[in-house]
Every structure is written in C-alpha cells, then in structure tokens.
Design a protein around this motif. Structure first.
Motif, PDB file in Angstrom:
ATOM      1  N   TYR A  65      38.487  38.983  51.495  1.00 31.73           N
ATOM      2  CA  TYR A  65      37.487  39.986  51.859  1.00 31.73           C
ATOM      3  C   TYR A  65      36.911  40.737  50.978  1.00 31.73           C
ATOM      4  CZ  TYR A  65      36.712  44.415  54.260  1.00 31.73           C
ATOM      5  OH  TYR A  65      35.764  45.759  54.515  1.00 31.73           O
ATOM      6  N   PHE A  66      37.466  40.863  49.748  1.00 30.44           N
ATOM      7  CA  PHE A  66      36.841  41.718  48.421  1.00 30.44           C
ATOM      8  C   PHE A  66      36.021  40.822  47.614  1.00 30.44           C
ATOM      9  CE2 PHE A  66      40.784  43.884  49.718  1.00 30.44           C
ATOM     10  CZ  PHE A  66      40.139  45.119  50.107  1.00 30.44           C
ATOM     11  N   HIS A  67      35.945  39.386  47.865  1.00 26.06           N
ATOM     12  CA  HIS A  67      35.321  38.657  46.978  1.00 26.06           C
ATOM     13  C   HIS A  67      33.749  39.017  46.859  1.00 26.06           C
ATOM     14  CE1 HIS A  67      34.303  34.992  44.944  1.00 26.06           C
ATOM     15  NE2 HIS A  67      33.243  34.642  45.730  1.00 26.06           N
ATOM     16  N   SER A  68      32.955  39.010  47.823  1.00 23.33           N
ATOM     17  CA  SER A  68      31.587  39.537  47.730  1.00 23.33           C
ATOM     18  C   SER A  68      31.672  40.873  47.433  1.00 23.33           C
ATOM     19  CB  SER A  68      31.171  39.078  48.998  1.00 23.33           C
ATOM     20  OG  SER A  68      31.574  39.956  49.851  1.00 23.33           O
ATOM     21  N   ARG A  69      32.410  41.774  47.442  1.00 25.31           N
ATOM     22  CA  ARG A  69      32.421  43.183  47.131  1.00 25.31           C
ATOM     23  C   ARG A  69      32.654  43.286  45.601  1.00 25.31           C
ATOM     24  NH1 ARG A  69      34.074  42.239  52.230  1.00 25.31           N
ATOM     25  NH2 ARG A  69      32.896  43.560  53.680  1.00 25.31           N
ATOM     26  N   PHE A  70      33.800  42.714  44.963  1.00 26.53           N
ATOM     27  CA  PHE A  70      34.448  43.238  43.586  1.00 26.53           C
ATOM     28  C   PHE A  70      34.620  41.946  42.606  1.00 26.53           C
ATOM     29  CE2 PHE A  70      36.851  46.242  46.611  1.00 26.53           C
ATOM     30  CZ  PHE A  70      35.823  46.921  46.753  1.00 26.53           C
ATOM     31  N   ALA A  71      34.328  40.747  42.951  1.00 28.48           N
ATOM     32  CA  ALA A  71      34.559  39.779  42.121  1.00 28.48           C
ATOM     33  C   ALA A  71      33.747  39.684  40.892  1.00 28.48           C
ATOM     34  CB  ALA A  71      34.552  38.420  43.009  1.00 28.48           C
ATOM     35  N   ASP A  72      32.467  40.122  41.000  1.00 32.12           N
ATOM     36  CA  ASP A  72      31.513  39.980  40.079  1.00 32.12           C
ATOM     37  C   ASP A  72      31.359  41.350  39.447  1.00 32.12           C
ATOM     38  OD1 ASP A  72      31.143  37.467  40.600  1.00 32.12           O
ATOM     39  OD2 ASP A  72      29.550  37.729  42.278  1.00 32.12           O
ATOM     40  N   LEU A  73      32.113  42.531  39.704  1.00 28.60           N
ATOM     41  CA  LEU A  73      31.855  43.570  38.973  1.00 28.60           C
ATOM     42  C   LEU A  73      32.241  43.663  37.554  1.00 28.60           C
ATOM     43  CD1 LEU A  73      33.460  46.262  41.553  1.00 28.60           C
ATOM     44  CD2 LEU A  73      31.083  46.033  41.038  1.00 28.60           C
ATOM     45  N   SER A  74      31.536  44.241  36.571  1.00 26.91           N
ATOM     46  CA  SER A  74      32.042  44.403  35.221  1.00 26.91           C
ATOM     47  C   SER A  74      33.171  45.131  35.283  1.00 26.91           C
ATOM     48  CB  SER A  74      30.879  44.847  34.244  1.00 26.91           C
ATOM     49  OG  SER A  74      30.906  46.330  34.667  1.00 26.91           O
ATOM     50  N   GLU A  75      34.024  45.018  33.996  1.00 27.60           N
ATOM     51  CA  GLU A  75      35.205  45.811  34.002  1.00 27.60           C
ATOM     52  C   GLU A  75      35.069  47.200  34.034  1.00 27.60           C
ATOM     53  OE1 GLU A  75      38.970  46.396  30.763  1.00 27.60           O
ATOM     54  OE2 GLU A  75      37.633  44.697  30.631  1.00 27.60           O
ATOM     55  N   GLU A  76      33.989  47.746  33.611  1.00 27.81           N
ATOM     56  CA  GLU A  76      33.457  49.109  33.562  1.00 27.81           C
ATOM     57  C   GLU A  76      33.071  49.484  35.176  1.00 27.81           C
ATOM     58  OE1 GLU A  76      32.152  47.132  31.410  1.00 27.81           O
ATOM     59  OE2 GLU A  76      33.180  47.571  29.689  1.00 27.81           O
ATOM     60  N   GLU A  77      32.399  48.674  35.727  1.00 29.62           N
ATOM     61  CA  GLU A  77      32.045  48.896  37.119  1.00 29.62           C
ATOM     62  C   GLU A  77      33.512  48.978  38.278  1.00 29.62           C
ATOM     63  OE1 GLU A  77      27.318  46.885  37.373  1.00 29.62           O
ATOM     64  OE2 GLU A  77      29.482  45.664  37.889  1.00 29.62           O
ATOM     65  N   ALA A  78      34.230  48.199  37.774  1.00 32.99           N
ATOM     66  CA  ALA A  78      35.691  48.012  38.626  1.00 32.99           C
ATOM     67  C   ALA A  78      36.213  49.250  38.273  1.00 32.99           C
ATOM     68  CB  ALA A  78      36.251  46.645  38.255  1.00 32.99           C
ATOM     69  N   LEU A  79      36.373  49.764  37.185  1.00 35.35           N
ATOM     70  CA  LEU A  79      37.155  50.887  36.809  1.00 35.35           C
ATOM     71  C   LEU A  79      36.512  52.057  37.629  1.00 35.35           C
ATOM     72  CD1 LEU A  79      39.399  51.814  35.057  1.00 35.35           C
ATOM     73  CD2 LEU A  79      37.469  52.571  33.270  1.00 35.35           C
ATOM     74  N   VAL A  80      35.204  52.276  37.685  1.00 40.67           N
ATOM     75  CA  VAL A  80      34.491  53.249  38.499  1.00 40.67           C
ATOM     76  C   VAL A  80      34.863  53.180  39.976  1.00 40.67           C
ATOM     77  CG1 VAL A  80      32.484  54.244  39.416  1.00 40.67           C
ATOM     78  CG2 VAL A  80      32.728  53.628  36.871  1.00 40.67           C
ATOM     79  N   VAL A  81      34.818  52.028  40.529  1.00 40.13           N
ATOM     80  CA  VAL A  81      35.207  51.490  41.987  1.00 40.13           C
ATOM     81  C   VAL A  81      36.606  52.165  42.270  1.00 40.13           C
ATOM     82  CG1 VAL A  81      35.264  50.105  43.742  1.00 40.13           C
ATOM     83  CG2 VAL A  81      33.266  50.053  42.309  1.00 40.13           C
ATOM     84  N   ALA A  82      37.513  51.552  41.423  1.00 41.42           N
ATOM     85  CA  ALA A  82      39.046  51.668  41.425  1.00 41.42           C
ATOM     86  C   ALA A  82      39.331  53.350  41.415  1.00 41.42           C
ATOM     87  CB  ALA A  82      39.466  50.863  40.547  1.00 41.42           C
ATOM     88  N   ASN A  83      38.716  53.914  40.646  1.00 38.40           N
ATOM     89  CA  ASN A  83      38.846  55.437  40.445  1.00 38.40           C
ATOM     90  C   ASN A  83      38.522  56.070  41.711  1.00 38.40           C
ATOM     91  OD1 ASN A  83      40.705  55.904  37.938  1.00 38.40           O
ATOM     92  ND2 ASN A  83      38.864  54.936  36.991  1.00 38.40           N
ATOM     93  N   HIS A  84      37.180  55.811  41.878  1.00 38.44           N
ATOM     94  CA  HIS A  84      36.788  56.361  43.267  1.00 38.44           C
ATOM     95  C   HIS A  84      37.615  56.208  44.371  1.00 38.44           C
ATOM     96  CE1 HIS A  84      33.779  58.051  46.067  1.00 38.44           C
ATOM     97  NE2 HIS A  84      33.814  56.890  46.730  1.00 38.44           N
ATOM     98  N   THR A  85      38.039  54.983  44.714  1.00 39.17           N
ATOM     99  CA  THR A  85      38.650  54.715  45.785  1.00 39.17           C
ATOM    100  C   THR A  85      40.132  55.419  45.873  1.00 39.17           C
ATOM    101  OG1 THR A  85      37.894  52.477  45.849  1.00 39.17           O
ATOM    102  CG2 THR A  85      39.857  52.828  47.101  1.00 39.17           C
ATOM    103  N   TRP A  86      40.574  55.496  44.609  1.00 42.72           N
ATOM    104  CA  TRP A  86      41.835  56.196  44.614  1.00 42.72           C
ATOM    105  C   TRP A  86      41.703  57.725  44.757  1.00 42.72           C
ATOM    106  CZ3 TRP A  86      46.834  56.087  44.569  1.00 42.72           C
ATOM    107  CH2 TRP A  86      47.718  57.090  44.407  1.00 42.72           C
ATOM    108  N   GLU A  87      40.863  58.067  44.304  1.00 44.41           N
ATOM    109  CA  GLU A  87      40.647  59.719  44.529  1.00 44.41           C
ATOM    110  C   GLU A  87      39.935  60.365  46.014  1.00 44.41           C
ATOM    111  OE1 GLU A  87      37.878  60.551  41.444  1.00 44.41           O
ATOM    112  OE2 GLU A  87      39.282  60.309  39.739  1.00 44.41           O
ATOM    113  N   SER A  88      39.178  59.277  46.499  1.00 44.60           N
ATOM    114  CA  SER A  88      38.717  59.566  48.046  1.00 44.60           C
ATOM    115  C   SER A  88      39.342  58.958  48.978  1.00 44.60           C
ATOM    116  CB  SER A  88      37.166  58.806  48.003  1.00 44.60           C
ATOM    117  OG  SER A  88      37.387  57.593  48.031  1.00 44.60           O
ATOM    118  N   ILE A  89      40.457  58.080  48.879  1.00 43.81           N
ATOM    119  CA  ILE A  89      41.065  57.778  49.961  1.00 43.81           C
ATOM    120  C   ILE A  89      42.690  57.843  49.541  1.00 43.81           C
ATOM    121  CG2 ILE A  89      41.662  55.510  51.121  1.00 43.81           C
ATOM    122  CD1 ILE A  89      38.704  54.586  50.913  1.00 43.81           C
TER     123      ILE A  89
END
Length: 309
Positions: free
Chosen positions: A249-273
C-alpha cells in the motif's frame, strides 16, 4: 510519606531471581530471530531473565484457574468444558507488543498443561479502508472509532464461552487493509493472547469492554521519546524493505522518498497521529493492566510492575 502504589515493583535483577530453575530456557537463537520484530533487539538473556519468570507466573495462574474451574463444576454437579485463559497485551505503536506476544505464546506452549496457545491481533478488527474512507476517518486509523469493537467483543465473548471454531478477520500489513477472503479460526485453545493498542480501552457508551474477558493483562511501556525514535527507525527500515514491494500500500507513497524526506514524513506521522493516539487513548489505560513491562532506550526491559492481589 511513600506514595501508595497498586503495583509491586521489581528491577530486572530482582525479577530474574524469581525464575524457576527447574524450567530451563528452551528457546534457541534461531527461534528467537523468527520471533523478533523488525527493529527489536530482544536477546536470549532477556528471554531468560524476563520472559521465563513471566511465563512461569502465567503458567501458575492458568493452573489456578483450571483448578478453580474443576472445583466450581464439582460444586455445581455439572459437567462444563473449561474455557480458554485469555491474556491481553497493550501498548503503543512501535513499542514491541507483537514480539512480546509471540515470545509469550511460544514459551507458554512448552508446558504440557496448555500446549495450545493461540494469538490474535486487533488489527483484524479494524474497519476496511473503504469504510474508513467513506466515514472520513482514514487518518484516524488506529484510534478507537476505527475498530469494529462490537465484532471484537462478540469474537472474544464467543471464545470465552467455549464456542468451537470462532472466526477472526485477518489483516495484511502489506496491503494495509482487511483481507476479505481470509479468517483465522480459534478452536478451543488452552490460552488465547489478544494483542493490540486498544485492548484495555473503555467506551463510555458501552456496558461491556474487551478487557472484561481477560484473565491477565500486560502493558508494554516506554518513554515517549524512545517509542517515537523506534517508530521512525522502523519506518526507515520498512522504506528499504516492505515498501519496495509493488504490492505494498505504501509503495507508491514512500518507496522513492530520500532518507531526509522519509525522516520528515515519519516524524510528522508520529506527531500528528501516533503521539496523539498515545496520549488520548493508550497511556490512560496503562493503570488497568495487571503487569507493566517498562523498556529502556535500548529496547531492554529493566523494570516490571505486578499488580498486588
């Protein structure tokens, strides 16, 4: 004056000393590797010092429950089939509930008096994504309203009543959704472990809670900053592994993120959800558990709290 606590506190050394020396460690490193979560670091030493005493205690509780059942049926002069001993395991996302549940399940099967130990997770009782999207709560997945609590209570009630072949829906972390054509069948286990973030939660508008059916309950605890870090680390590992699968499910959403972009997404997901869910719905249930396992920054369990009888 020392503050009253309903729990007896043990540090790891004290708890390890409670180990039954007639119960040797029967788990190998190969077996343990299969039970570990993606970024879990539980060792054989921790299994021996923490999980062996814990499962021996549960073994004693199960035996006492079985004896009480026999005494009651004798008193009532009626033949009644024994019902499963049910254990609930709760805690935050990324705190290591699944690894704990699998370890306890594996170790409990080593006793002859309860070899049939089943495990279900409450993920299977999430509403399908289509229902969540229809109700506009896809971003609330994991919050109480995203679960079919009535179905979960019906399931666990049927198991506890001794009904044979009770079906539980299955969930796929690959597709991030319920598997519509697959079910688990729970058929008269000696012990049933129910694992999920919501198993100790209560609903104001419900007279019955999932935990009403538990014989024993465990809460996996850790400092929030550590859980947040583990969540981000797991997200990064998934980005490099499971998210690379085109069927994910997450392939098209996150697979191609850079390490820095993934870090931003992960931290945002943690904090907001996840952090919000932790504070609103998960942490308030900690005091309802009969046993609390407190983890340190390196994932190891260093303190154990057992509710006084």
């Amino acid at each position: 004056m020392k503050r009253y606590s309903p729990y007896i506190e043990f540090d790891r050394k004290e708890w390890a000393s409670l180990k039954d020396h007639d119960t040797p460690l029967s788990l190998t490193e190969v077996e343990l590797e299969k039970l570990r979560g993606l970024n879990e670091q539980v060792s054989l030493q921790e299994v021996e010092e923490v999980y062996l005493p814990l499962t021996h205690l549960i073994h004693l509780y199960v035996g006492a429950s079985q004896q009480l059942h026999q005494l009651t049926t004798s008193f009532l002069q009626k033949k009644a089939r024994k019902t499963p001993y049910i254990i609930g395991i709760a805690g935050s996302v990324a705190v290591g509930k699944s690894t704990t549940a699998r370890l306890i399940q594996t170790l409990l099967t080593r006793w002859d008096t309860h070899r049939k130990v089943d495990l279900v997770t409450t993920d299977g009782f999430l509403y399908p994504n289509a229902v969540l999207e229809e109700n506009g709560i896809m971003n609330r997945k994991g919050f109480p309203e995203s679960y079919d609590i009535k179905r979960l209570i019906q399931f666990i009630g049927e198991v506890k009543s001794g009904k044979p072949k009770v079906k539980a829906p299955k969930y796929s972390h690959l597709t991030y959704d319920i598997l519509p054509d697959e079910e688990s069948v729970i058929d008269h286990p000696d012990i049933l472990i129910v694992e999920g973030i919501n198993v100790l939660q209560v609903k104001k508008d419900s007279p019955l809670f999932v935990s009403d059916f538990f014989d024993f309950s465990i809460f996996i605890d850790a400092e929030e900053k550590n859980i947040a870090r583990w969540y981000v680390e797991r997200f990064q590992l998934l980005r490099q592994t499971a998210f690379q699968n085109p069927d994910s499910y997450f392939h098209s959403r996150f697979a191609d993120l850079s390490e820095e972009e993934a870090l931003v997404v992960a931290n945002h997901t943690w904090e907001s959800i996840n952090a919000k869910n932790l504070h609103e719905n998960i942490l308030p249930t900690k005091g309802r558990a009969q046993l609390i396992l407190k983890k340190e920054a390196n994932h190891t369990i260093q303190n154990i709290y057992l509710r006084k009888l």
